[in-house]
Design an enzyme around this catalytic site. Structure first.
Site, PDB file in Angstrom:
ATOM      1  N   ASP A 146       0.753  -1.443   0.138  1.00 17.82           N
ATOM      2  CA  ASP A 146       0.249  -0.334   0.523  1.00 17.82           C
ATOM      3  C   ASP A 146       0.885   1.113  -0.016  1.00 17.82           C
ATOM      4  O   ASP A 146       2.194   1.018  -0.249  1.00 17.82           O
ATOM      5  CB  ASP A 146      -0.540  -0.139   1.242  1.00 17.82           C
ATOM      6  CG  ASP A 146      -2.843   0.121   1.118  1.00 17.82           C
ATOM      7  OD1 ASP A 146      -2.364   2.079   0.793  1.00 17.82           O
ATOM      8  OD2 ASP A 146      -3.498   0.223   0.932  1.00 17.82           O
ATOM      9  N   HIS A 221      -3.958   6.163   3.336  1.00 19.18           N
ATOM     10  CA  HIS A 221      -4.498   5.091   2.529  1.00 19.18           C
ATOM     11  C   HIS A 221      -4.309   3.406   3.684  1.00 19.18           C
ATOM     12  O   HIS A 221      -4.709   2.412   3.482  1.00 19.18           O
ATOM     13  CB  HIS A 221      -4.415   4.748   1.150  1.00 19.18           C
ATOM     14  CG  HIS A 221      -5.291   4.057   0.491  1.00 19.18           C
ATOM     15  ND1 HIS A 221      -5.224   2.645  -0.130  1.00 19.18           N
ATOM     16  CD2 HIS A 221      -6.601   3.297   0.256  1.00 19.18           C
ATOM     17  CE1 HIS A 221      -5.704   1.950  -0.829  1.00 19.18           C
ATOM     18  NE2 HIS A 221      -6.410   2.642  -1.002  1.00 19.18           N
ATOM     19  N   SER A 564     -11.105  -1.034  -0.965  1.00 15.32           N
ATOM     20  CA  SER A 564      -9.642  -0.490  -0.094  1.00 15.32           C
ATOM     21  C   SER A 564      -9.748  -1.388   0.789  1.00 15.32           C
ATOM     22  O   SER A 564      -9.205  -1.712   1.665  1.00 15.32           O
ATOM     23  CB  SER A 564      -8.615   0.167  -0.329  1.00 15.32           C
ATOM     24  OG  SER A 564      -8.747   0.270  -1.397  1.00 15.32           O
TER      25      SER A 564
END
Ligand SMILES: *[C@@H]1O[C@H](CO)[C@@H](O)[C@H](O)[C@H]1NC(C)=O
Ligand SMILES: *[C@@H]1O[C@H](CO)[C@@H](O)[C@H](O)[C@H]1NC(C)=O
Ligand SMILES: *[C@@H]1O[C@H](CO)[C@@H](O)[C@H](O)[C@H]1NC(C)=O
Ligand SMILES: *[C@@H]1O[C@H](CO)[C@@H](O)[C@H](O)[C@H]1NC(C)=O
Ligand SMILES: *[C@@H]1O[C@H](CO)[C@@H](O)[C@H](O)[C@H]1NC(C)=O
Ligand SMILES: *[C@@H]1O[C@H](CO)[C@@H](O)[C@H](O)[C@H]1NC(C)=O
Ligand SMILES: *[C@@H]1O[C@H](CO)[C@@H](O)[C@H](O)[C@H]1NC(C)=O
Length: 776
Positions: A146, A221, A564
């Site tokens: 990520d 994220h 996600s």
């Protein structure tokens, strides 16, 4: 996603001389390693290939980005199209993959309680109270591909955790704002991969890129996904404004985290929203993760244009991981509800869709005519009284937004017409939070964010800059009617409060990418769904909750939406299953998750899609995951690495392993021993073969009975229809005959998919599999 600039560059090629021909990065893939070459020998081997197409040794050396050597055999290098096609023709080369930047699709307090793993009360108490056989994932290492990690987050504290597992072979790679003390007994490894990124975007510049040349997460994220999978239990976590207050916890709070940063902020963006992950960087990350000794790899990254497996870096990397029994979970993508939009469709990957939780942030909207509607809001800004209401299209600057005057795009609103008012803005073009910023810029006090028909009824919650009420298309119609009729329309937005047990839940989200699997319709995808709407998890201290750079707010936890977010829920569950059943293959774990999934919601009705109708397996897969049930599935559909190689023969993904040759008679793809069935273009009868393995919980003898709900237009029968087991580990084969029913042929359209399921049931277990068929 192709870089748009590639197109003009390629057109220039004929004008240039061959030595200045435009170079770009290609991945040259050889499959499995042959024998036991030392690492330096592998690199030399790669080098010799490169040198055979390059003019000089120096050129060959300087063009090499990565030599993949732990398990994946291949390299990434800068090549001209001509050099690439020469390499492609060479023996041993399986594929040459032109690298495109792959934009990942952004795709937790409440989630775990909702799926049956109860929350506990104090910070880090998972150490004192190892709950069950899963030990909160203790001993399991989860690798997360990520945007890096924010190591200061309480979710990544190592308080009370034992020493790093001895099997661990990874490193803590240091860099900007990330030194060796940022790894601990929780974050046991961290690495970053930037060579491919730099080839596209130029040398890394910390200021211009607004990113850290290190495993540190500039974005949120990566920290969000990692903490959803393996974050520690943190009491009193909530988003700005106190929303979703509760204890935040990952699925496997005692599992270890290995960070592989392969996604980077795109340079010169106005917001932190353009993360890009290059295939060559991701492949290097997966190769290292395999070598480092992770047990699970979580990939919340995907493309909107799925590629054949031989051209798909994630699929290739995952196959090599699965060979070593590493389980790979990946997000299905956020391109729904259109059919055929799904990414990461390889059968050796667990592909995860997104559904809702039973948590809502209920606020309200009241119009001057008394019309009142419940809305969702996590915005900390409040209105104190009614204000005049306007529709964006009536107060927009002509020309700036062209057709999109209703969208509140940047600089599109006239301040003199908006000041002190509530503005109705529609979704479509532009970011949701950006619309609120535009309303604020123009002096507005509130925004009604209206879903377009394509958004349906699903309401994402964002941390907006003005009081905001997000509403469905039906409500938009009501508001527009009111504005049309009333001379002085007014509105009031009530702030939101967090509400639990909001029924029905789960619902399928509209954004979750849908099957059929366009790479191979013989494999039903997605596999499973998990919570992905409005998920609370750890955030980066370098990014605001709105992801806009002008936003100076900092949040330890943030609410975020996408597949996600659902993927790491499943990765956390996999870590728990791995802790309970360390010997299970990745296929057995997938099977356990799939065959025990929920098809019904908390009202015992089928899980609904945004249409209000029951969601089908192209949205849900086999259903909503249930980690507690998956620990004891009764039977599993197992598949070995060689089974995947054999399956590869049916789709032309071949010669991966030097010890495996495709047979002369290649079995159809639907005969891969998968826990679901998909048969495109069915004529007459197809016989599907499956094998189940008894993994029953200490029950040496058990008898399973077959039952099925046939898709419209076909009949589904099993032979045998009773399976008896007398020992654990025993395997039984069976056949399923799917036959077109002539009498029903006229009720189903040719090519249109119909759905059903079949199951094996004993006294304790229901082992259920979805079926999708279309008639030829
Ligand atoms: C790492 O950086 C932190 C500050 O972020 C500092 O407190 C610590 O001493 C550093 N550790 C090492 C080993 O340099
Ligand atoms: C990095 O970016 C900043 C801001 O865009 C610029 O001022 C600086 O010159 C750049 N540094 C290098 C080495 O290119
Ligand atoms: C934009 O507006 C023009 C003229 O008003 C129209 O011809 C065109 O179809 C519109 N485009 C879209 C995408 O709505
Ligand atoms: C305007 O809307 C159309 C269709 O919704 C979209 O294709 C276009 O990109 C939008 N234009 C801008 C400037 O956002
Ligand atoms: C159906 O029949 C057609 C023509 O006979 C054939 O090409 C096709 O492969 C068949 N489909 C299946 C699923 O067997
Ligand atoms: C069989 O297994 C189930 C759950 O897997 C368990 O509840 C039950 O007690 C077992 N029965 C026997 C006789 O072991
Ligand atoms: C389908 O065909 C059968 C037999 O020809 C007929 O009885 C039936 O009504 C038809 N059904 C539909 C929905 O057309």
């Amino acid at each position: 996603m192709k870089l748009t600039s590639l197109v003009p560059l390629l057109f220039l090629v004929p004008l240039l001389t061959s030595c200045s021909e435009q170079k770009q990065v290609y991945i040259v893939y050889f499959g499995e390693h042959k024998g036991d070459k030392a690492l330096h020998e592998i690199e030399e081997h790669h080098h010799s290939y490169l040198q055979s197409v390059k003019e000089s040794e120096e050129e060959a050396k300087s063009s090499l980005l990565y030599s993949y050597k732990h398990s994946i055999n291949g390299f990434a290098a800068e090549l001209t199209p001509d050099e690439a096609s020469k390499l492609e023709k060479m023996e041993e080369v399986i594929s040459v993959i032109e690298s495109h930047p792959r934009k990942y699709e952004t795709h937790t307090t409440r989630s775990w309680e909702f799926v049956g793993l109860k929350e506990e009360e104090t910070d880090g108490d998972e150490v004192q109270r190892p709950k069950n056989d899963a030990k909160h994932g203790n001993g399991i290492i989860v690798g997360v591909l990520d945007s890096g990690v924010w190591p200061e987050s309480k979710s990544f504290s190592d308080k009370g955790m034992g020493p790093v597992p001895e099997s661990w072979k990874g490193i803590c790679q240091t860099g900007i704002a990330f030194n060796s003390s940022h790894c601990n007994r929780k974050i046991i490894g961290a690495r970053y991969y930037v060579k491919g990124y730099e080839k596209y975007y130029g040398a890394f510049n910390v200021t211009a890129n607004r990113d850290f040349l290190s495993p540190r997460d500039p974005d949120g994220h990566g920290s969000h996904t990692a903490s959803t999978a393996v974050g520690r239990r943190v009491k009193g976590a909530s988003a700005l404004g106190g929303f979703a207050m509760g204890s935040a916890s990952g699925g496997a709070p005692l599992a270890r985290l290995a960070v592989y940063k392969a996604c980077w902020a795109k340079p010169n963006q106005e917001k932190v929203d353009g993360n890009v992950c290059l295939q060559e960087d991701m492949l290097a990350a997966i190769d290292d993760a395999i070598g480092d000794g992770v047990h699970v790899i979580s990939v919340s990254i995907g493309t909107t244009d799925p590629l054949p497996y031989s051209q798909d870096g994630i699929a290739i990397g995952a196959l090599h991981a699965v060979k070593r029994n590493i389980v790979v979970a990946a997000s299905a993508g956020n391109s729904g509800p259109k059919p055929g939009t799904l990414s990461n469709p390889a059968p050796w990957i667990i592909t995860v869709g997104a559904s809702t939780l039973d948590r809502a942030f209920v606020g309200g909207l009241v119009l001057g005519n008394g019309y009142t509607v419940k809305t969702e809001s996590i915005t900390a800004f409040k209105m104190d009284k009614f204000a005049p209401l306007v529709y964006a299209a009536n107060v927009a600057v002509p020309g700036i937004a062209l057709n999109n005057t209703s969208q509140c795009l940047p600089n599109s609103l006239k301040p003199e017409l908006v000041n002190g008012k509530v503005v109705l803005c529609l979704r479509g073009a532009g970011s949701r939070i950006g619309k609120g910023m535009e309303v604020k810029r123009a002096g507005g006090v509130g925004m009604i964010l209206g879903n377009s028909l394509a958004n349906g009824n699903e309401i994402p919650s964002d941390s907006h800059f003005v009081a905001t009420a997000a509403v469905t298309p039906t409500v938009v119609e009501k508001i527009l009617d009111y504005i049309k009729i009333d001379k002085n329309p007014i509105a009031f937005i009530k702030p939101g409060t967090t509400v639990y047990k909001n029924q029905p839940a789960p619902l399928m989200t509209g954004f979750s990418s849908r099957g059929p699997n366009v790479v191979d319709p013989n494999i039903l995808k997605p596999d499973i769904t998990a919570p992905g709407l409005n998920i609370l998890a750890a955030w980066s201290g370098a990014d605001s909750p709105s992801k806009l750079w002008v936003d100076q707010r900092v949040a330890d936890y943030n609410i975020y939406t996408g597949t996600s977010m659902s993927c790491p829920h499943v990765s956390g569950a996999i870590a728990l299953l791995k802790a309970i059943h360390p010997k299970w293959s990745s296929a057995a774990i997938r099977s356990a998750l799939m065959t025990t999934a929920w098809m019904t919601n908390d009202e015992k009705k089928p899980i609904q899609d945004i249409s209000g109708l029951p969601a089908n397996p192209f949205a849900l897969g086999s259903g909503h995951f249930r980690p507690t049930k998956a620990a004891d599935p009764g039977l599993v559909y197992d598949a070995s690495y060689r089974a995947y190689l054999l399956y590869g023969c049916s789709v032309g993904f071949t010669n991966i392993d030097p010890t495996f040759k495709c047979p002369s008679k290649i079995p159809p793809g639907y005969n891969l021993n998968y826990p679901s069935i998909s048969i495109p273009n069915l004529n007459r009868t197809v016989t599907v073969k499956r094998t189940v393995t008894n993994v029953g919980n200490g029950n040496s003898t058990s008898t399973y009975i077959f039952s099925a709900r046939s898709p419209l237009g076909v009949s589904v029968k099993a032979k045998p229809s009773v399976l008896s087991f007398n020992r654990i580990g025993q395997k039984k084969r069976f056949k399923i005959m799917v036959t077109v029913r002539m009498d029903k042929m006229n009720v189903t359209e040719k090519g249109q998919y119909q759905f059903g399921w079949f199951s094996w049931t004993d006294k304790y277990h229901v082992v259920r599999s979805p079926i999708a068929i279309s008639l030829a």
